[in-house]
Design an enzyme around this catalytic site. Structure first.
Site: not given
Length: 270
Positions: A42-43, A81, A110, A112, A179
């Protein structure tokens, strides 16, 4: 098959090289260069859309780019993501969104968060969807965290990350991204949990490394609204294009540097 091949590499002591990827051209190039995992991150909200963070990325964005990457890399593990709002509140909704990403070409999703997301991780894994957890600095929580800050510096903060890593491992996740955490903390987690770790700003002792490809190439200069001259790359970034002759060589050099443990060096770690 791709996940079992990845696990075999980890068990044999080989470091894992992972890069973000958003289109078929780069996917094909990265596969040829030996990148082990392509992360449709999602970057893309920052490096493709010019936003200040990842918060406005949608499922439609993620499925579109996942399909593009899958079209270019037929033999490489692809992780997608799950964007903000697609998994936090309801396990069934998370499953449906994860299934959408898998049908778009991802092999794993993925998201968070630690212990509070363990039930969601377990729900997906039990239904056949491999999961990668993301701990430490979590970009979707940038506002709550007060900006881009190192996590786990205090004893309490480190203990929380260790607990989250163990909880997510017990929930059945296949990988854990760490991270912006101290290298010593990442080393401890990697040596004590049963799940491979992928570091970004987390030292050389993780099972593998990940970078945003625009950072690897030295071409990201911050959000579109900011002056490029004022941008300063994070400590964990290394410009691999600067000392090579092509994008292909830069990616290949990154892979070799991860495999031979020369990246990240001490100056790229916390």
């Amino acid at each position: 098959m791709l996940l079992s091949q990845l696990n075999h590499k980890v068990q044999s002591g080989e470091k894992i090289a992972m890069l973000t990827c958003y289109d078929a051209t780069f996917a094909k190039l990265m596969e040829a260069a030996g990148v082990d995992i392509l992360l449709v991150g999602d970057s893309l909200g920052m490096v493709l859309h010019g936003a200040e963070n990842t918060l406005n990325v949608s499922m439609h964005h993620m499925t579109y780019h996942t399909k593009s990457v899958a079209a270019g890399a037929l033999n490489t593990l692809i992780i997608a993501d799950m964007p903000l709002g697609s998994y936090e509140h309801d396990a069934e909704a998370a499953y449906k969104n994860a299934e959408w990403l898998i049908k778009s070409g991802a092999h794993m999703v993925k998201f968070e968060g630690g212990g509070e997301k363990a039930n969601t991780a377990r729900y997906l894994v039990e239904r056949g969807i491999p999961v990668c957890a993301h701990l430490g600095f979590t970009p979707q929580s940038v506002n709550q965290l007060g900006g881009y800050k190192i996590q786990g510096k205090t004893a309490e903060g480190a203990a929380k990350i260790v607990q989250d890593a163990n909880t997510m491992a017990d929930a059945g996740v296949s990988l854990i991204v760490l991270e912006m955490v101290p290298a010593s903390l990442a080393k401890n987690i990697t040596e004590t949990i049963k799940v491979p770790t992928i570091g970004i700003g987390a030292g050389v002792d993780c099972s593998g490394q990940v970078l945003v490809v625009q950072d690897l190439l030295g071409i990201y200069t911050g959000p579109a609204s900011k002056n490029a001259a004022e941008f300063k790359s994070p400590r964990f970034v290394r410009n691999f294009l600067k000392d090579t002759n092509s994008i292909q060589d830069a990616v290949s050099t990154y892979v070799k540097s991860v495999k031979n443990k020369t990246f990240p060096a001490a100056e790229h770690s916390y």
